[in-house]
Design an enzyme around this catalytic site. Structure first.
Site, PDB file in Angstrom:
ATOM      1  N   GLU A 158     -39.572 -35.748 -14.214  1.00  0.00           N
ATOM      2  CA  GLU A 158     -40.931 -35.826 -14.746  1.00  0.00           C
ATOM      3  C   GLU A 158     -41.928 -35.261 -13.746  1.00  0.00           C
ATOM      4  O   GLU A 158     -43.040 -34.916 -14.107  1.00  0.00           O
ATOM      5  CB  GLU A 158     -41.292 -37.257 -15.133  1.00  0.00           C
ATOM      6  CG  GLU A 158     -42.506 -37.291 -16.038  1.00  0.00           C
ATOM      7  CD  GLU A 158     -42.865 -38.661 -16.551  1.00  0.00           C
ATOM      8  OE1 GLU A 158     -43.782 -38.733 -17.384  1.00  0.00           O
ATOM      9  OE2 GLU A 158     -42.250 -39.660 -16.131  1.00  0.00           O
ATOM     10  N   ALA A 165     -48.882 -42.127 -13.353  1.00  0.00           N
ATOM     11  CA  ALA A 165     -48.321 -42.954 -12.278  1.00  0.00           C
ATOM     12  C   ALA A 165     -47.397 -42.149 -11.367  1.00  0.00           C
ATOM     13  O   ALA A 165     -46.296 -42.586 -11.025  1.00  0.00           O
ATOM     14  CB  ALA A 165     -47.588 -44.139 -12.873  1.00  0.00           C
ATOM     15  N   HIS A 202     -48.222 -34.012 -18.906  1.00  0.00           N
ATOM     16  CA  HIS A 202     -49.078 -34.270 -17.746  1.00  0.00           C
ATOM     17  C   HIS A 202     -49.896 -33.015 -17.450  1.00  0.00           C
ATOM     18  O   HIS A 202     -49.829 -32.451 -16.354  1.00  0.00           O
ATOM     19  CB  HIS A 202     -48.242 -34.689 -16.539  1.00  0.00           C
ATOM     20  CG  HIS A 202     -47.682 -36.080 -16.656  1.00  0.00           C
ATOM     21  ND1 HIS A 202     -48.394 -37.199 -16.282  1.00  0.00           N
ATOM     22  CD2 HIS A 202     -46.487 -36.520 -17.120  1.00  0.00           C
ATOM     23  CE1 HIS A 202     -47.648 -38.277 -16.509  1.00  0.00           C
ATOM     24  NE2 HIS A 202     -46.498 -37.898 -17.018  1.00  0.00           N
ATOM     25  N   ASP A 246     -40.252 -44.669 -21.925  1.00  0.00           N
ATOM     26  CA  ASP A 246     -41.016 -44.459 -20.681  1.00  0.00           C
ATOM     27  C   ASP A 246     -41.062 -45.766 -19.901  1.00  0.00           C
ATOM     28  O   ASP A 246     -42.045 -46.083 -19.224  1.00  0.00           O
ATOM     29  CB  ASP A 246     -42.431 -43.938 -20.983  1.00  0.00           C
ATOM     30  CG  ASP A 246     -43.140 -43.390 -19.743  1.00  0.00           C
ATOM     31  OD1 ASP A 246     -42.463 -43.120 -18.744  1.00  0.00           O
ATOM     32  OD2 ASP A 246     -44.384 -43.260 -19.776  1.00  0.00           O
ATOM     33  N   ALA A 274     -49.016 -47.231 -16.388  1.00  0.00           N
ATOM     34  CA  ALA A 274     -47.918 -46.852 -15.492  1.00  0.00           C
ATOM     35  C   ALA A 274     -46.589 -47.075 -16.201  1.00  0.00           C
ATOM     36  O   ALA A 274     -45.867 -48.030 -15.936  1.00  0.00           O
ATOM     37  CB  ALA A 274     -47.994 -47.662 -14.201  1.00  0.00           C
TER      38      ALA A 274
END
Length: 383
Positions: free
Chosen positions: A128, A139, A194, A272, A307
């Protein structure tokens, strides 16, 4: 190999519900399936599960830990976290790694590669990080994020080999489109995530070979009517699967319902999950960052930044059907056949058909897991 016959069950997969059925397991494969009126074969073990629904085992493309253990912290914690998710119906797991020092990531990749050779329920690894937008890092520790570099990518590929299943990349980073091509050429599924990318750049990443969006809606720009961004690009491209974290926190149930309608057969429900999944509220770590979990919601300490989650896939299924109003077959598909398609394993995972893996979940009328078979083995001490 021994055979196990499950009788008096409703079979439910992406093709729909088959009431009053039976299913025969032979070792790690499904040997035969029958419906009401079909004569059931003999078996070494027969288990009547009247009133239960049996689905294929769940496949999690994106998770970081559970039961107080994190996938970044070595073999013992990986196995402990996997045991928690197995008990909740996840029979195949991709091990997601957060951004960390390069040498530590390489060590984790080598470990996951070894585990995936020894344990068929470990599918491989998901990077990731580190190729994420700093403003959308979530996070992930900012000091370990970096722009895609072909030499670094080669090091990662060398460490993980063919066990690297996917990588998340922000397409706007310098060198990102070339990185997409480099990973795709190595057989890695590339996800956009992201990111601050606009619609045009996201489409460029898809054209370069990216086929997944990491937890759509989260850690990316929202939809604007004059600047639709990566979300609309993902909805609009039939080549692309959309990860969705359906825990009642990451996205509203109405948004989840819209997503299933806008991208039929292209939604993959993921957890996740971080270390608190299947555990209690309290203080945890995600990579090098401190996380507080309160009322089941994980936040970076002192912030409002989510997170990861405390989700398990059975809870995602229940939320999809009972809260978001998703058709049960479509919800099960999003946990089984769709992620199998992402991994290129839909010829053996994700359906209740002869020749497919003996990965099964037995649920009661409230969508609560009662029994799990992973690669033909009964998980836990039941039966």
């Amino acid at each position: 190999m021994t055979t196990t016959l499950l009788t008096d069950v409703d079979l439910l997969d992406a093709r729909g519900r088959r009431p009053d059925s039976w299913i025969l397991l032979d070792g790690d494969r499904i040997a035969a399936v029958g419906e009401a009126g079909d004569a059931a074969p003999a078996a070494d073990h027969v288990l009547a599960l009247a009133g239960r629904t049996v689905t294929p085992g769940f496949i999690d493309l994106h998770g970081h830990g559970g039961g107080g253990a994190a996938y970044d912290n070595g073999e013992e914690e990986i196995r402990a976290a996997l045991a928690v998710h197995r008990a909740h119906g996840t029979t195949r797991s991709v091990i997601s790694l957060v951004a960390n020092p390069l040498e530590q990531v390489e060590e984790s990749l080598r470990l996951v590669a070894r585990l995936s050779r020894d344990d068929p329920t470990v599918v491989g690894s998901h990077l990731e990080g580190p190729f994420l937008a700093i403003g959308r890092r979530g996070a992930h520790a900012p000091e370990y994020l970096s722009e895609p570099d072909p030499v670094v990518i080669a090091r990662l590929l060398d460490a993980g080999g063919s066990s690297i299943r996917q990588v998340t990349i922000a397409p706007e980073l310098p060198g990102a489109i070339a990185a997409v091509r480099q990973f795709v050429a190595a057989g890695v599924v590339v996800a956009v995530g992201h990111t601050e990318a606009d619609e045009k750049l996201t489409r460029e990443a898809f054209d370069a070979g990216a086929t997944l969006v990491t937890h759509i809606f989260n850690a990316m720009p929202g939809i604007h009517h004059r600047d639709p961004g990566p979300i609309v690009a993902g909805f609009d491209d039939d080549r692309v699967t959309l990860e969705l974290v359906l825990d009642g926190v990451h996205v509203h149930p109405s948004v989840a319902q819209m997503t299933f309608r806008a991208a039929p057969h292209r939604v993959a429900l993921v957890t996740d999950a971080m270390a608190a999944a299947g555990g209690d509220d309290g203080y945890y770590r995600l990579g090098t960052l401190n996380v507080t979990v309160q009322n089941g919601v994980a936040m970076l300490n002192g912030t409002q930044t989510i997170a990861g989650s405390t989700l398990t896939q059975d809870a995602a299924l229940k939320c999809a059907v009972t809260t978001a109003g998703i058709d049960e077959a479509r919800a099960v598909e999003a946990l089984t056949l769709t992620p199998a398609c992402v991994l290129g394993r839909d010829d053996e995972w994700g359906l209740l058909e002869p020749g497919y893996a003996a990965d099964l979940v037995a649920l009661d009328a409230e969508w609560t897991v009662e029994r799990v078979w992973a690669a033909g083995s009964l998980v836990g001490d039941e039966g």
